[in-house]
Design an enzyme around this catalytic site. Structure first.
Site, PDB file in Angstrom:
ATOM      1  N   ASP A   7      -1.090  -0.904   5.766  1.00 22.16           N
ATOM      2  CA  ASP A   7      -0.975  -0.332   7.110  1.00 22.16           C
ATOM      3  C   ASP A   7      -1.836  -1.105   8.102  1.00 22.16           C
ATOM      4  OD1 ASP A   7       0.671   1.575   6.047  1.00 22.16           O
ATOM      5  OD2 ASP A   7      -0.847   3.155   5.965  1.00 22.16           O
ATOM      6  N   GLU A  11       0.840  -1.202   0.000  1.00 17.30           N
ATOM      7  CA  GLU A  11       0.000   0.000   0.000  1.00 17.30           C
ATOM      8  C   GLU A  11       0.872   1.248   0.000  1.00 17.30           C
ATOM      9  OE1 GLU A  11      -2.952   2.452   3.057  1.00 17.30           O
ATOM     10  OE2 GLU A  11      -2.186   0.470   3.604  1.00 17.30           O
ATOM     11  N   ASP A  66      -7.861   1.892   7.343  1.00 16.01           N
ATOM     12  CA  ASP A  66      -7.674   2.041   5.899  1.00 16.01           C
ATOM     13  C   ASP A  66      -6.940   0.848   5.307  1.00 16.01           C
ATOM     14  OD1 ASP A  66      -8.985   4.456   5.852  1.00 16.01           O
ATOM     15  OD2 ASP A  66      -7.162   5.660   6.065  1.00 16.01           O
ATOM     16  N   ASP A 115      -4.066  -0.369  10.156  1.00 16.65           N
ATOM     17  CA  ASP A 115      -5.148   0.498  10.628  1.00 16.65           C
ATOM     18  C   ASP A 115      -6.409   0.197   9.827  1.00 16.65           C
ATOM     19  OD1 ASP A 115      -4.652   1.582   8.135  1.00 16.65           O
ATOM     20  OD2 ASP A 115      -3.838   3.472   8.881  1.00 16.65           O
TER      21      ASP A 115
END
Length: 298
Positions: free
Chosen positions: A159, A86, A163, A161
């Site tokens: 990541d 990403e 997202d 998280d």
């Protein structure tokens, strides 16, 4: 006795007259048949584009593999890994920190396509998925050929998280709908980057969640009176090449999870519910499972 051509003509005439009668009685039948014909034509066109997209090109041809792909030197697919990373920032660090002999890096960025809501021809032509399809080399859908897979280990690295979880879900939806054999055969993995970097003097450790952080910090404090500094990573882009290698890419130290397909029917229902275009089933699922959430990053 009628000849073959005469028999064929009679059959065609009967079929035509029969269908014409059906269409006149119920136009919905005609509409349904036409829609299926259009969908079949779109699928054939998408398969043709996929074949062109994944065809290997020799040194005399222009194009070839995607420009953002940093390929590896190993030629045996069984020993090759593709990291789908990403963001360009993390992709740059991954390219610097990888082992170029067997690890390839493909950065992806921007909003990923939700294939659950999209026709196949748009999937093939999507600027985010096209490099991935081309890099893997298998084609998609009916044109899929597992023997052409260029990397036997595909690792999704995003990541740690919300997202990042969303991007992984969108990619898994794509693999489940268009390359399910990659999941069935165990080729798809998810990287587990750490959330924390813990440092005490020259001692460095990493933790993947709050519980592990507290446990590691307690051990470090027990062994020394010096304080422990804890850094929470906001994303992969905050790691330099060395840190990304030692935490997430080094086969000897990394944590990765193999994606397994234990119940295809249930998986199909979940993808349709959560990623489809019908709002009510998704709302009902959220309402029924909201209290069971154990890992929510807000």
């Amino acid at each position: 006795r009628l000849g073959n051509s005469e028999v064929k003509g009679v059959v065609e005439s009967l079929v035509y007259e029969g269908l014409t009668g059906v269409f006149e009685v119920d136009p919905r039948v005609a509409k349904a048949i036409l829609e299926k014909a259009v969908l079949a034509a779109r699928a054939r066109e998408a398969a043709r584009k996929a074949r062109e997209l994944t065809r290997r090109k020799n040194a005399l041809e222009s194009g070839g593999l995607p420009g953002k792909l940093a390929d590896c030197s190993e030629e045996d697919p069984r020993r090759c890994e593709l990291y789908v990373v990403e963001g360009d920032s993390a992709g740059g660090s991954a390219k610097q920190g990888r082992d170029p002999r067997f690890q390839a890096i493909l950065p992806i960025f921007g909003k990923m396509l939700n294939v659950e809501k999209t026709r196949v021809e748009k999937v093939v032509g999507n600027d985010k998925l096209q490099p991935l399809i081309s890099s893997l080399g298998t084609g998609i859908g009916d044109d899929f050929d597992l023997s052409r897979l260029r990397y036997h280990k595909v690792i999704l690295m995003a990541d740690a998280d919300v997202d990042g979880s969303h991007i992984r879900t969108l990619l898994l939806t794509f693999f489940f709908r268009y390359m399910p054999e990659l999941i069935e055969k165990g080729h798809i993995h998810i990287a587990m980057p750490p959330l924390y970097r813990l440092e005490q003097r020259k001692t460095v450790a990493y933790a993947h969640d709050d519980e592990e952080r507290d446990r590691v910090m307690a051990g470090m404090k027990a062994g020394s009176s010096d304080g422990v500094t804890a850094q929470r990573y906001k994303g992969l882009g905050e790691m330099n090449a060395e840190q990304l290698w030692e935490t997430t890419m080094d086969p000897e130290r990394r944590k990765i999870i193999r994606v397994q397909l234990e119940d295809a029917v249930e998986a199909d229902q979940i993808f349709t519910t959560l990623m489809g275009d019908k709002v009510e089933p998704r709302r009902k699922f959220i309402e029924e499972n909201a209290l069971a959430v154990s890992n929510l990053d807000v």
